[in-house]
Design an enzyme around this catalytic site. Structure first.
Site, PDB file in Angstrom:
ATOM      1  N   GLN A  46       0.853  -1.198   0.000  1.00 57.02           N
ATOM      2  CA  GLN A  46       0.000   0.000   0.000  1.00 57.02           C
ATOM      3  C   GLN A  46       0.885   1.242   0.000  1.00 57.02           C
ATOM      4  OE1 GLN A  46      -3.653  -0.582   2.834  1.00 57.02           O
ATOM      5  NE2 GLN A  46      -1.949  -1.763   3.697  1.00 57.02           N
ATOM      6  N   HIS A  66      -1.363   1.342  -4.376  1.00 56.41           N
ATOM      7  CA  HIS A  66      -1.788   2.735  -4.172  1.00 56.41           C
ATOM      8  C   HIS A  66      -0.925   3.715  -4.947  1.00 56.41           C
ATOM      9  CE1 HIS A  66      -3.968   1.726  -0.127  1.00 56.41           C
ATOM     10  NE2 HIS A  66      -4.615   1.304  -1.192  1.00 56.41           N
ATOM     11  N   CYS A  86       0.460  11.761 -16.693  1.00 53.94           N
ATOM     12  CA  CYS A  86      -0.111  12.850 -17.495  1.00 53.94           C
ATOM     13  C   CYS A  86      -1.612  12.598 -17.669  1.00 53.94           C
ATOM     14  CB  CYS A  86       0.560  12.908 -18.872  1.00 53.94           C
ATOM     15  SG  CYS A  86      -0.176  14.182 -19.942  1.00 53.94           S
ATOM     16  N   SER A 130      -2.703  -0.966   9.397  1.00 55.01           N
ATOM     17  CA  SER A 130      -3.712  -0.868  10.468  1.00 55.01           C
ATOM     18  C   SER A 130      -5.013  -1.562  10.096  1.00 55.01           C
ATOM     19  CB  SER A 130      -4.004   0.616  10.768  1.00 55.01           C
ATOM     20  OG  SER A 130      -4.536   1.229   9.591  1.00 55.01           O
TER      21      SER A 130
HETATM   22  N1  APR Z   1       6.717  -2.011  12.888  1.00 54.99           N
HETATM   23  C1  APR Z   1       5.556  -2.649  12.579  1.00 54.99           C
HETATM   24  N2  APR Z   1       4.357  -2.017  12.514  1.00 54.99           N
HETATM   25  C2  APR Z   1       4.355  -0.692  12.769  1.00 54.99           C
HETATM   26  C3  APR Z   1       5.530   0.038  13.090  1.00 54.99           C
HETATM   27  C4  APR Z   1       6.744  -0.688  13.146  1.00 54.99           C
HETATM   28  N3  APR Z   1       7.909  -0.086  13.441  1.00 54.99           N
HETATM   29  N4  APR Z   1       5.170   1.337  13.303  1.00 54.99           N
HETATM   30  C5  APR Z   1       3.835   1.420  13.108  1.00 54.99           C
HETATM   31  N5  APR Z   1       3.335   0.200  12.797  1.00 54.99           N
HETATM   32  C6  APR Z   1       1.947  -0.166  12.504  1.00 54.99           C
HETATM   33  C7  APR Z   1       0.920   0.608  13.298  1.00 54.99           C
HETATM   34  O1  APR Z   1       0.633  -0.079  14.512  1.00 54.99           O
HETATM   35  C8  APR Z   1      -0.276   0.598  12.341  1.00 54.99           C
HETATM   36  O2  APR Z   1      -1.091  -0.555  12.578  1.00 54.99           O
HETATM   37  O3  APR Z   1       1.731   0.150  11.148  1.00 54.99           O
HETATM   38  C9  APR Z   1       0.356   0.475  10.958  1.00 54.99           C
HETATM   39  C10 APR Z   1       0.258   1.757  10.148  1.00 54.99           C
HETATM   40  O4  APR Z   1      -1.099   1.993   9.901  1.00 54.99           O
HETATM   41  P1  APR Z   1      -1.509   3.249   9.003  1.00 54.99           P
HETATM   42  O5  APR Z   1      -0.766   4.443   9.490  1.00 54.99           O
HETATM   43  O6  APR Z   1      -2.998   3.253   8.957  1.00 54.99           O
HETATM   44  O7  APR Z   1      -0.927   2.913   7.558  1.00 54.99           O
HETATM   45  P2  APR Z   1      -1.537   1.909   6.492  1.00 54.99           P
HETATM   46  O8  APR Z   1      -2.214   0.767   7.158  1.00 54.99           O
HETATM   47  O9  APR Z   1      -0.436   1.581   5.545  1.00 54.99           O
HETATM   48  O10 APR Z   1      -2.630   2.822   5.740  1.00 54.99           O
HETATM   49  C11 APR Z   1      -3.273   2.210   4.620  1.00 54.99           C
HETATM   50  O11 APR Z   1      -4.386   4.302   4.175  1.00 54.99           O
HETATM   51  O12 APR Z   1      -4.163   6.572   4.181  1.00 54.99           O
HETATM   52  C12 APR Z   1      -4.221   5.460   3.356  1.00 54.99           C
HETATM   53  O13 APR Z   1      -3.303   5.216   1.229  1.00 54.99           O
HETATM   54  C13 APR Z   1      -2.955   5.314   2.576  1.00 54.99           C
HETATM   55  O14 APR Z   1      -1.769   3.292   1.995  1.00 54.99           O
HETATM   56  C14 APR Z   1      -2.375   4.003   3.071  1.00 54.99           C
HETATM   57  C15 APR Z   1      -3.585   3.276   3.604  1.00 54.99           C
END
Ligand code: APR
Length: 236
Positions: free
Chosen positions: A91, A109, A117, A178
């Protein structure tokens, strides 16, 4: 030697956190300082293209200041050493999986290091800032170039290939996400129902969807992912 044949790995912002890239929903994450509606939707781009271009210009520039961490490298090692298929579906829009050596990789993503473009549809490798005045190298139009990023309300890329891979998977790993955003958050259920895959969540803490996984391992990706890859390759 492991008994798994086809491994599908979903990654999210958490796998890049230890490289220094902000996640979205953690304390101090990107969505704490920006409203999604203002920087990550087609409507936002139409309303204030300069604000959106600058949001991605800052994130694109940050790519040059970070490097892959042990978790990215472990996934590249798994692809190189595993006898079956390994597909990383990320993602993330950073280029850390590529720089760690992953080849069989889908950015569902989009990618910060690419610009698209709108008039001619051409996708260009892009490392510099993007402005409304920047002409498309292919058709010369301006304003024309947008970040090659899937915004909220747009269809993720490569869904047919991802679906096909989930059908064949006998191991599905979810790393550093997450479980808030679909369709990625639904992959674990598809992997379980399509092919009875063993499903493992490797995350700093339990995600929204942690109860859907057969196995959960919590801790920093830089530690738990290399350990898990060692276990798979060692036939554990
Ligand atoms: N090691 C493992 N996991 C981690 C670490 C780490 N060092 N640091 C943070 N995390 C975990 C958090 O606990 C959380 O569950 O990574 C996750 C990050 O979650 P988000 O910030 O929601 O990111 P993500 O799940 O990739 O979001 C999905 O949402 O906003 C959109 O397009 C965007 O691709 C993104 C999508």
């Amino acid at each position: 030697m492991t008994h798994y044949r086809n491994i599908v790995i979903l990654t999210g912002a958490g796998i890049s956190a230890e490289s220094g890239l902000a996640t979205f929903r953690d304390q101090g994450g990107l969505w704490e300082n920006h409203r999604i509606e203002e920087v990550a939707t087609p409507e936002a781009f139409a309303f204030d293209p300069d604000l959106v271009q600058n949001f991605y210009n800052m994130r694109r520039a940050a790519l040059g200041t970070v490097a892959p961490n042990a978790a990215h490298k472990a996934l590249a090692r798994l692809e190189a050493e595993h006898s079956g298929q390994v597909l990383v579906v990320t993602q993330n829009v950073d280029d850390l999986h590529e720089r760690a050596g992953s080849k069989n990789l889908l950015h569902m993503h989009g990618e910060l290091a690419k610009a698209r473009c709108r008039p001619c549809g051409k996708v260009h490798d892009w490392r510099e800032d993007l402005h409304q005045t920047t002409p498309c190298p292919a058709c010369g139009a301006a304003p024309a170039l947008r970040p090659h990023i899937v915004w909220f309300g747009e269809m993720p890329f490569h869904m047919d290939m991802i679906e096909a891979a989930l059908y064949e998977a006998d191991l599905f790993l979810s790393i550093g996400t997450s479980g808030n955003v679909y369709p990625a958050a639904g992959f674990v259920a598809q992997a379980r129902s399509y092919s009875r895959a063993h499903t493992v969540e490797l995350n700093l803490e339990p995600s929204e969807g942690h109860s859907q996984f057969a196995e959960t391992i919590h801790g920093p990706a830089g530690q738990i992912v290399p350990d898990y890859v060692e276990k798979i390759l060692g036939g554990g």
